[in-house]
Design a protein around this motif. Structure first.
Motif, mmCIF file in Angstrom:
data_model
loop_
_atom_site.group_PDB
_atom_site.id
_atom_site.type_symbol
_atom_site.label_atom_id
_atom_site.label_comp_id
_atom_site.label_asym_id
_atom_site.label_seq_id
_atom_site.Cartn_x
_atom_site.Cartn_y
_atom_site.Cartn_z
ATOM 1 N N CYS A 289 1.470 12.544 2.575
ATOM 2 C CA CYS A 289 2.810 12.668 3.687
ATOM 3 C C CYS A 289 3.072 11.201 4.280
ATOM 4 N N ALA B 295 -0.565 3.685 1.975
ATOM 5 C CA ALA B 295 -0.065 4.449 1.957
ATOM 6 C C ALA B 295 0.913 3.208 1.206
ATOM 7 N N ALA C 270 2.935 -1.798 2.825
ATOM 8 C CA ALA C 270 2.290 -0.105 2.750
ATOM 9 C C ALA C 270 2.417 0.901 3.870
ATOM 10 N N LEU C 271 2.632 1.451 3.937
ATOM 11 C CA LEU C 271 3.114 2.844 5.261
ATOM 12 C C LEU C 271 2.038 2.959 5.484
ATOM 13 N N ALA C 272 2.220 3.787 6.756
ATOM 14 C CA ALA C 272 1.337 4.673 7.720
ATOM 15 C C ALA C 272 1.196 6.049 7.095
ATOM 16 N N ALA C 273 -0.323 6.911 6.299
ATOM 17 C CA ALA C 273 -0.389 8.129 6.682
ATOM 18 C C ALA C 273 -0.462 9.175 7.285
ATOM 19 N N GLU C 274 -0.132 10.355 7.755
ATOM 20 C CA GLU C 274 -1.091 11.536 7.565
ATOM 21 C C GLU C 274 -2.134 11.744 6.995
ATOM 22 N N PRO C 275 -3.166 12.248 8.738
ATOM 23 C CA PRO C 275 -4.768 11.846 7.753
ATOM 24 C C PRO C 275 -4.473 13.593 6.972
ATOM 25 N N ALA C 276 -5.335 13.250 5.953
ATOM 26 C CA ALA C 276 -5.759 14.287 4.712
ATOM 27 C C ALA C 276 -5.935 15.511 4.560
ATOM 28 N N ASP D 132 -5.940 19.909 4.342
ATOM 29 C CA ASP D 132 -4.732 21.198 3.702
ATOM 30 C C ASP D 132 -6.056 20.716 2.389
ATOM 31 N N LEU D 133 -6.668 19.932 1.961
ATOM 32 C CA LEU D 133 -7.507 19.602 1.010
ATOM 33 C C LEU D 133 -8.282 20.822 0.255
ATOM 34 N N ALA D 134 -8.032 21.700 -1.191
ATOM 35 C CA ALA D 134 -8.383 22.009 -1.782
ATOM 36 C C ALA D 134 -10.082 23.078 -1.796
#
Lengths: 511, 451
Positions: free
Chosen positions: B381, B397, A61-67, A69-71
């Motif tokens: 992302c 991810a 698995a990769l690292a992701a940007e933190p969440a 811009d949530l609706a």
């Protein structure tokens, strides 16, 4: 870039192979050592299989940007599932002529579109700007969020009633469409300052943009616009701009141009004769006054038209009907009846028609429309009857418009001709009162069932279904169902009404 | 008593968009000269263009239909219309006594079902019967010889390709693949032909195509090597390899195997068209067993029929799995019934568990390229590249592979928040199939042929 040796080997082939490629990962070393490179093709293929299986089994698995811009949370309830289903069908192309009606119903109930239908709706609105104002109340928080973050959908929000998305510098840096939107909004907010901004920029504008912006002004000219209209706009190089300026000035009687036009009309037109012989007579100018050029009057007539008649028509077309009524102290019907001079009748009529098309006056529109519908002969070079009458209907209330429509029906055989009633019916937009709707239904059914009118097709049936009051739907369905056999358009009408009926039921009957 | 169909179910049954629309139009009682129904059957007389009205029948249990209209679509618009009436205005089904033409159909159906069952039993029993054994062995041997020839040919072709190198072989052209694919079909090695098609697609797939081509051809080579020494392999692995090469197993043999009874959740369904066939791929997950199953259905495009259960539906029934290593492909042993137990949330898998599971399957079956899973994840992302990913609750991810429209739909439904999804892990990326939106399951794949 360092290329994987196995990769290179695969591309170049074992025929051109150097030393065998090393194991791509220490974990594969043991298995790699068992590859038999004495048969290099088989070993290369086996190495590919090994590397592939290892890579897929070893995926991490990769690292992701933190969440971010949530609706945001929704504040409006979603529409009922049944209503969402109907919307989904329309967005897929089925009977989408009722889409605006669906949006209106949802907006009236303060409901929003189901989330899953937002992309299709936004895509639709992105390509159909006319829908934008209607969708903005039903998008909900999710729809606004989605439109903002998706390229190409942001402008859907700009069409919304609020116009809040238009920034202050839209005028300076915006696209032509944004400048038009900005001007329209700014005129509503502060007409005086908007007029100053437009006048300041005028000289720098390209012809096409001058035309688009002046069209906004001509929708409802104010006293602040008169200077620009009478000045540069009336003398513009572009013919369309001159016409727009003249049309706008028709609505500003206090302008010097309007006064000049009135004076010209009064100088040219008089009443002659006695009693039944009384009639309007025209004395068109003998020569062209070069000063008229700055009033946008053309000197050269089109082929087949005398120059004097051409000059007269242009001046008369710049005078509203109300000015004639004041001048001759008569009512509309009387004035129209007075135009019976053999020689000049047509030129006067052309002037009236031009003025009505440019700036119809609500208080005289009905009588004028009734008059032109009954004309025995439509003058040459005049605006098309349909275009003119539709323009007049635009300014009338539904009852008055319905009376005009009824007269068009009775006037079959006149310049209006046979299809005129249907053309008016299908292209006008006013809400049909019950009685008129009934008549429309009768006429269409008659045309469809017994006397097929060649131009009346299934698309007309769909338009009619939109115009009929919903209260009459049940009755209409009963009548249609009772017919022994339905023609194609009648069947289409029936289906369209059924669909519309279902659409409304989805909103009214769901829990 | 069988339940009345829901509009969703009827929509799923429609063979194509035109039939669906025509069916909806016929969903008005006034179009019918007679409408009737009872707990098991619906019937009606539809006024068509012919003189006589069409006799339309629907069996509610399995949604089988029969109509006297000449349409080759199945179910036809009349049957769909009848179902729509049942769904929206059941009161309109006023007639309660079955007409003779309904009774006849039901009786015929029962008889045919009985016969089919007998035949299946005979076949299942007969597969082991010594009488057939000799003939069957002979047929097998003959076919085996042809497949062997194909395998040898393909092995040679692959070795040639490896010697010359992919760069010079012009693999992006269809012509490079046509001949060898045709010869695999001739050799009745349809599995090999299919894998060649995947490889040909990989060769034309743009950015990163070399790696994908290496993966496809490597797997193909592995399959050929394993096939060559299949006699020495464990029976399960041998069956797996034979099926991968293209030996087809008769359905009755699969059905004769042991079944697994469970409450199966329809996790996803994809309808696609391929070479004049309409293919339905349905992914099911067992509530108690946790097993994943794949149901494939193919029908000719001129007469399309698709699996009827939409994503989210729960079905109680027994599945028979095709034998093999870690099998997923299955058949219903009998028609499943809609589950009546209260709905519960699906159990989701963390990405780490999904990766481990897939790695374990690959260890025993390196030809398995996809793993279905329920995950709870959000759009995101990747940290460095900024590429689109799905992020699970633990913050792990994985790359997301979704066309623009699918991505937009995902964003609309989830709003960037965590959501329950059914995905396929391909070893490289996640392909989203379904997203759960409250009580609704929103398919992200095509649900109807031609729409």
């Amino acid at each position: 870039m360092n290329r994987d040796p196995l990769h290179v080997l695969a591309l170049l082939g074992t025929a051109r192979m150097g030393p065998p490629p090393p194991a791509p990962h220490p974990a594969l070393a043991e298995a790699w050592a068992r590859l038999d490179w004495s048969a290099p093709e088989r070993a290369a293929l086996a190495a590919m299989a090994l590397a592939t299986a290892a890579r897929q089994a070893g995926a991490l698995a990769l690292a992701a940007e933190p969440a971010e811009d949530l609706a945001p949370e929704e504040t409006l309830p979603a529409c009922a599932p049944a209503a969402a289903q109907v919307l989904r069908r329309m967005l897929a192309g089925e009977r989408d002529e009722f889409l605006p009606e669906w949006l209106e119903l949802a907006a009236a109930r303060s409901q929003r579109v189901a989330h899953r239908d937002l992309p299709a709706l936004l895509r639709r609105a992105a390509s159909e700007p006319a829908l934008r104002a209607a969708i903005s109340p039903v998008l909900g928080a999710r729809g606004v969020w989605l439109a903002r973050r998706t390229p190409g959908w942001g402008e859907v929000l700009e069409g919304g009633g609020s116009g809040a998305e238009l920034t202050a510098d839209a005028w300076e840096t915006g696209s032509p469409a944004e400048r038009v939107a900005w001007l329209r909004r700014e005129r509503a907010r502060d007409a005086a300052s908007a007029a100053v901004v437009l006048a300041k920029a005028w000289k720098e504008l390209a012809g096409e943009e001058r035309e688009r912006l002046l069209a906004v002004v001509a929708e409802a000219p104010t006293e602040h616009d008169v200077a620009l209209l009478e000045g540069e706009a009336l003398r513009d190089r572009r013919r369309e701009v001159r016409a727009l300026a003249r049309a706008a000035l028709l609505r500003r009687p206090e302008s010097a141009f309007a006064a000049r036009a009135r004076a010209r009309m009064e100088a040219m037109v008089g009443l002659e004769g006695l009693l039944l012989g009384r009639r309007l007579v025209l004395r068109p100018p003998e020569t062209f006054d070069p000063a008229w050029k700055s009033d946008g009057i053309e000197e050269k007539p089109p082929a087949g038209v005398g120059p004097r008649a051409h000059w007269a028509r242009q001046w008369l077309g710049a005078v509203p009907l109300s000015a004639w009524l004041r001048r001759f102290e008569v009512g509309v019907e009387k004035l129209l009846a007075l135009n019976r001079d053999e020689e000049w009748r047509e030129v006067i009529l052309l002037g009236w028609l031009d003025a009505a098309l440019a700036a119809p006056e609500r208080e005289h529109a009905e009588l004028f429309a009734l008059h032109v519908i009954k004309l025995e002969k439509w003058p040459k070079g005049a605006p098309a009857p349909l275009e003119l009458v539709l323009r007049l209907l635009e300014v009338l209330d539904a009852e008055a418009a319905a009376r005009v429509l009824a007269a068009a029906d009775a006037g079959a055989g006149k310049p209006a001709e046979n299809g005129f009633y249907f053309e008016l019916l299908f292209r006008s937009r006013f809400e049909l009162p019950a009685r008129e709707a009934q008549l429309a239904l009768e006429r269409c059914l008659e045309a469809w069932q017994t006397r097929p009118y060649p131009q009346l097709q299934s698309n007309h049936a769909r338009l009619l279904a939109r115009r009929l009051p919903l209260a009459a739907a049940d009755e209409t369905l009963r009548r249609l169902a009772a017919l022994p056999e339905l023609s194609g358009p009648a069947e289409e009408l029936l289906r369209a009404i059924e669909f519309r009926h279902k659409l409304h039921l989805a909103f009214t009957s769901s829990p | 008593m069988a339940s009345l169909p829901t509009p969703d179910q009827i929509t799923a049954l429609a063979p194509d968009a035109a039939s669906l629309k025509a069916g909806r139009d016929l969903g008005a009682p006034r179009k019918w000269a007679l409408l009737g129904g009872d707990g098991e059957t619906l019937w009606g007389l539809a006024q068509g263009s012919g003189k006589e009205p069409y006799q339309t029948r629907v069996a509610l249990g399995d949604m089988a239909t029969k109509c006297s209209c000449p349409s080759r679509k199945f179910p036809c618009k009349h049957a769909l219309g009848l179902m729509f009436i049942a769904a929206s205005q059941p009161d309109a089904l006023a007639e309660k006594a079955r007409p003779a033409w309904v009774e006849e159909w039901l009786a015929g159906r029962a008889e045919r079902q009985e016969k089919a069952k007998e035949r299946a039993e005979q076949k299942a029993a007969g597969a082991a019967a010594p009488v057939d054994e000799a003939a069957r062995a002979k047929r097998q041997e003959k076919r085996g010889a042809r497949v062997d020839e194909g395998v040898a040919l393909l092995g040679q072709w692959l070795a040639d390709l490896a010697r010359r190198g992919f760069a010079d072989a012009g693999l992006e052209n269809h012509a490079a693949w046509d001949d060898i694919s045709r010869r695999m079909v001739d050799a009745q090695a349809t599995g090999l032909a299919r894998r060649l098609r995947y490889a040909a697609e990989a060769a034309r797939s743009g950015e990163g195509r070399e790696a994908r081509l290496m993966a496809e051809l490597g797997r193909l080579h592995l399959l050929l090597s394993a096939y060559a020494r299949r006699e020495s392999l464990a029976p399960e692995l041998r069956t797996e390899i034979e099926q991968q090469v293209g030996w087809t197993l008769p359905q009755e043999q699969v059905l004769a195997g042991e079944g697994l009874r469970d409450e199966w959740r329809v996790a996803a369904r994809t309808v696609s068209e391929d070479d004049r066939l309409v293919l339905t791929e349905t992914w099911l997950r067992g509530g108690a067993s946790g097993r994943w199953a794949q149901i494939l259905r193919a029908s000719p495009a001129v007469q399309p029929a698709v699996d009827t259960w939409p994503p989210g539906k729960r079905l109680v029934g027994e599945l028979a799995f095709y034998p093999g290593v870690e099998p997923v492909r299955a058949l219903w042993k009998s028609e499943p019934q809609a589950a009546s137990s209260p709905d519960t949330a699906v159990e989701c898998e963390a990405f780490s568990a999904l990766l481990d599971r897939h790695a374990a399957v690959l260890a025993s079956n390196p030809w398995r390229s996809r793993a279905p899973a329920f995950v709870r994840a959000r759009l995101g992302c990747a940290a460095r590249s900024g590429a689109a990913v799905l992020v699970d609750e633990a913050g792990a991810a994985l790359p997301l592979r979704a066309a623009q429209e699918k991505h937009e739909l995902l964003a609309a439904v989830t709003g960037g928040h965590l959501a329950t999804l059914c995905v396929l892990w391909t070893g490289e990326a996640l392909e989203p199939l379904t997203v759960v939106d409250g009580a609704a399951w929103v398919p992200l794949t095509s649900q109807t042929f031609g729409r």
